[in-house]
Write a protein that holds these residues in place. Sequence first.
Motif, mmCIF file in Angstrom:
data_model
loop_
_atom_site.group_PDB
_atom_site.id
_atom_site.type_symbol
_atom_site.label_atom_id
_atom_site.label_comp_id
_atom_site.label_asym_id
_atom_site.label_seq_id
_atom_site.Cartn_x
_atom_site.Cartn_y
_atom_site.Cartn_z
ATOM 1 N N LYS A 300 0.817 -1.210 0.000
ATOM 2 C CA LYS A 300 0.000 0.000 0.000
ATOM 3 C C LYS A 300 0.852 1.262 0.000
ATOM 4 C CE LYS A 300 -4.130 -1.976 2.148
ATOM 5 N NZ LYS A 300 -5.098 -1.893 3.264
ATOM 6 N N THR A 301 2.147 1.127 -0.256
ATOM 7 C CA THR A 301 3.026 2.286 -0.404
ATOM 8 C C THR A 301 3.411 2.445 -1.863
ATOM 9 O OG1 THR A 301 3.929 2.153 1.839
ATOM 10 C CG2 THR A 301 5.265 3.282 0.195
ATOM 11 N N VAL A 302 3.216 3.656 -2.380
ATOM 12 C CA VAL A 302 3.482 3.944 -3.785
ATOM 13 C C VAL A 302 4.581 4.999 -3.863
ATOM 14 C CG1 VAL A 302 2.501 4.655 -5.983
ATOM 15 C CG2 VAL A 302 1.065 3.463 -4.318
ATOM 16 N N ASN A 303 5.620 4.707 -4.606
ATOM 17 C CA ASN A 303 6.711 5.652 -4.818
ATOM 18 C C ASN A 303 6.624 6.192 -6.235
ATOM 19 O OD1 ASN A 303 8.460 5.401 -2.289
ATOM 20 N ND2 ASN A 303 8.279 3.262 -2.880
ATOM 21 N N PHE A 304 6.281 7.471 -6.331
ATOM 22 C CA PHE A 304 6.120 8.128 -7.627
ATOM 23 C C PHE A 304 7.441 8.747 -8.066
ATOM 24 C CE2 PHE A 304 1.853 8.283 -5.758
ATOM 25 C CZ PHE A 304 1.071 7.796 -6.821
ATOM 26 N N ARG A 305 7.653 8.756 -9.366
ATOM 27 C CA ARG A 305 8.848 9.389 -9.937
ATOM 28 C C ARG A 305 8.437 10.276 -11.097
ATOM 29 N NH1 ARG A 305 8.656 4.104 -11.545
ATOM 30 N NH2 ARG A 305 8.619 3.722 -13.794
ATOM 31 N N ARG A 306 9.318 11.161 -11.470
ATOM 32 C CA ARG A 306 9.070 11.995 -12.639
ATOM 33 C C ARG A 306 9.152 11.144 -13.899
ATOM 34 N NH1 ARG A 306 11.878 15.227 -9.071
ATOM 35 N NH2 ARG A 306 10.994 17.312 -8.698
ATOM 36 N N PRO A 307 8.360 11.477 -14.934
ATOM 37 C CA PRO A 307 8.415 10.689 -16.164
ATOM 38 C C PRO A 307 9.752 10.864 -16.871
ATOM 39 C CG PRO A 307 7.058 12.665 -16.437
ATOM 40 C CD PRO A 307 7.368 12.553 -14.968
#
Length: 307
Positions: A300-307
């Motif tokens: 349930k942990t999401v690590n977002f990054r730049r495209p």
Amino acid sequence: MGSIPRKLTAALLGAAAMGGALLPAATAQAAPASPESAMAAVRAAGFSIDVTKSVVDITNRLYDIISNSIAHNQNRSGFVNGIMEGSFYDAGQRYNVMVTKQNHPYTANLHNIVYDAIVHSGYPDFRVIVFESGTFTNRGDGGHINWAFRGWFTREGMTVHFRKPGAAARSAVPAETGSAGTASVQGASGAGVTIHLDNGANGFQVANAISNINEDNRGKFVAKAVDAAFEVSGGRYNVVMMNLSQGYHERLTGKKLYANVRYGHVNYGLWISEAGQFTNNGDGGWINWGMRGWFDRDGKTVNFRRP
């Protein structure tokens, strides 16, 4: 609980379909909500906000949150978290925020308070405090139905130690360059959107797009809302949407938009950002959260990054 008549604060002139959601045509633009109309609706229902300090004045935004929350009969924890998140962004992401049930036992030793008010809304009365630092101890029951807070802090049980954000943290928050004000639109399936932060993410267009989604299934509504926010904001940022009555931890960076999204009795938070981490500490499933963008997920942990 009292009731407030539902209000339409943006005219929809046309719509075009995109990504399974109804998106506004070029001529359909949401107008900023009138602060006076929200205040009048709340006061007509016998509710009010008693302000004791307003160096940073967020009262008009609070009236809008209260008006829409009561009109949609939202659950209490979602209402409390909606006020907390809205206050944080409306105050510029530069101060700590505490929302606490007023008749709850607590001890507050807070410094440099820039906003302090009691919200009378048909729910129990809540105190909203925006400040720089200090200590707050909840001596009653916990849970988001009784209190919610965010900012820069360490927590020891029911005691929270807040610190003043450093210069680096404050300078990392960009000035609001997009649309200011609120957009509250009553959609076909009961959806409504209030924009609290718009840093060039086409906030009013996002509000129109989501409010026009005609979907009776809550999970499908969340999926379509996430897709609409992603597409309308340009398809170049990450999007996450979360049921505010659930536990969560938001650590997003480069935030472009924050909005409260109301669907039936549920209040969602919608974030559009460049990167960062988001953790769902509550129930899963599309009825509670959804995301789109560039990310890795660990449970349930999401690590977002730049495209």
